[in-house]
Design an enzyme around this catalytic site. Structure first.
Site: not given
Length: 377
Positions: A22-23
């Site tokens: 994820c970011d």
């Protein structure tokens, strides 16, 4: 080759590092916070927006989380969450007070992975519990840390790869404050975000805590440093929602850059395909917490091929909304009635030739998005 009858990835194809990246980023402005997150998970893991009403609970009540049951609190807040189809917890979400949270998988070297006690929580469970129980970002951090120390974290983090598990980090924000929370087992470190921006991308980043607990090998496979450099730059320079949106669509070039090791994981907008890890962005969220909160959500994979739709924040008197039509039965198998899978048909066709696909409808996509940002429907 992608077919309309796309089913789950065979269990025998489990990759050593799973499929969960994820970011998450936050930008500090004079008027409040702007939050953004790409949720990267298994390519066949549909994810749906869901409104959860505020509720009161009888003394002695319990709450069934994804893998465990823990004591309930007297009142839980109303939520808007983005939830993978098979779990109780959420990848990202907000509550009636404007508290907004996104979480990340992090890979640590902790040695306390013994037999499960039966009360461990997923990071996604911790996220939802914090939204249900806290009315400020600082309060949500306290909920996460307290529950982590009391129950620990653990259990299968993927439906298709049940042996895959990880620790978690979070960005927690409200209008006035934002925090990074990083964990390793029951241990945690907290850092307040002072600006101009901050991001996390599957690696520990808080000085001292990272050096003590990070697993550098898995971090390299996850390409967390490369993605974090890009999201940190986006967070530092963003002046509004449009800048965060562009950052979540970023491929580090005009089209996805593919690697045999980890697919298109070198930039925030991820597409599956690697031999060691194969993950894609299955949902995206931007929270504009300046003034009255507005949330821009895709409810679909691949932000580069999606519209961010404006959603009002949850209210204390909102009615519940289950996952959309088709979602209850779709899960990790194609169902045209499920909006996530309906869009996935477009995504899997488009990534055969990403440039040619955007040449056909990219201008229209951008025109509609700009109009919505200027005057949300």
């Amino acid at each position: 080759q992608v077919r309309r009858s796309a089913g789950p990835v065979p269990r025998g194809s489990s990759r050593p590092y799973g499929e969960r990246m994820c970011d998450t980023l936050v930008t500090v402005t004079a008027d409040g916070m702007i939050f953004g997150k790409n949720s990267d998970r298994d390519p066949n893991e549909s994810q749906h927006l869901e409104r959860v009403p505020a509720r009161t609970h009888e003394p002695g009540s319990t709450v069934r989380c994804t893998h465990s049951t823990i004591p309930q609190v007297p009142r839980t807040h109303a939520l808007l969450i983005s939830r993978p189809w098979w779990m109780w917890g959420a990848e990202m979400g907000t509550n009636e007070h404007g508290v907004t949270i996104g979480n990340e998988a992090v890979f640590t070297r902790r040695a306390d992975r013994g037999e499960p006690t039966g009360t461990e929580l997923l990071g996604m469970d911790l996220l939802r519990l914090a939204l249900e129980r806290a009315d400020t970002a600082a309060g949500a951090v306290e909920v996460i840390v307290t529950l982590l120390e009391r129950h620990g974290q653990g259990g299968p983090c993927s439906h298709e790869h049940p042996r895959f598990t990880y620790d978690n980090s979070f960005i927690v924000a409200d209008r006035g404050q934002a925090f990074v929370v990083e964990t390793a087992g029951r241990r945690s470190a907290v850092e307040e975000v002072t600006g101009p921006g901050r991001s996390i991308s599957n690696g520990l980043t808080i000085t001292g805590f990272a050096q003590a607990h990070a697993d550098p090998v898995k971090g390299r496979v996850a390409a967390c440093d490369a993605r974090r450099r890009r999201t940190e730059a986006t967070a530092a320079r963003a002046a509004g929602v449009a800048d965060v949106l562009a950052g979540l669509r970023d491929h580090d070039g005009p089209a996805p850059r593919w690697s045999a090791v980890n697919g298109a994981l070198s930039a925030p907008c991820a597409h599956a395909g690697g031999l060691l890890t194969s993950t894609q962005t299955t949902g995206s969220w931007i929270a504009d917490l300046r003034g009255r909160p507005t949330h821009w959500v895709t409810g679909t994979s691949a932000p580069c091929l999606s519209l961010f739709v404006p959603e009002p924040g949850p209210t204390a008197d909102q009615a519940p909304s289950g996952p959309p039509r088709g979602a209850a039965t779709a899960g990790n198998r194609y169902d045209h009635a499920d909006p996530w899978w309906h869009h996935e048909e477009l995504h899997r066709l488009a990534i055969r030739d990403h440039g040619a696909a955007l040449a056909r409808f990219g201008d229209e996509l951008d025109r509609v998005q700009r109009a919505w940002l200027a005057a949300p429907p």
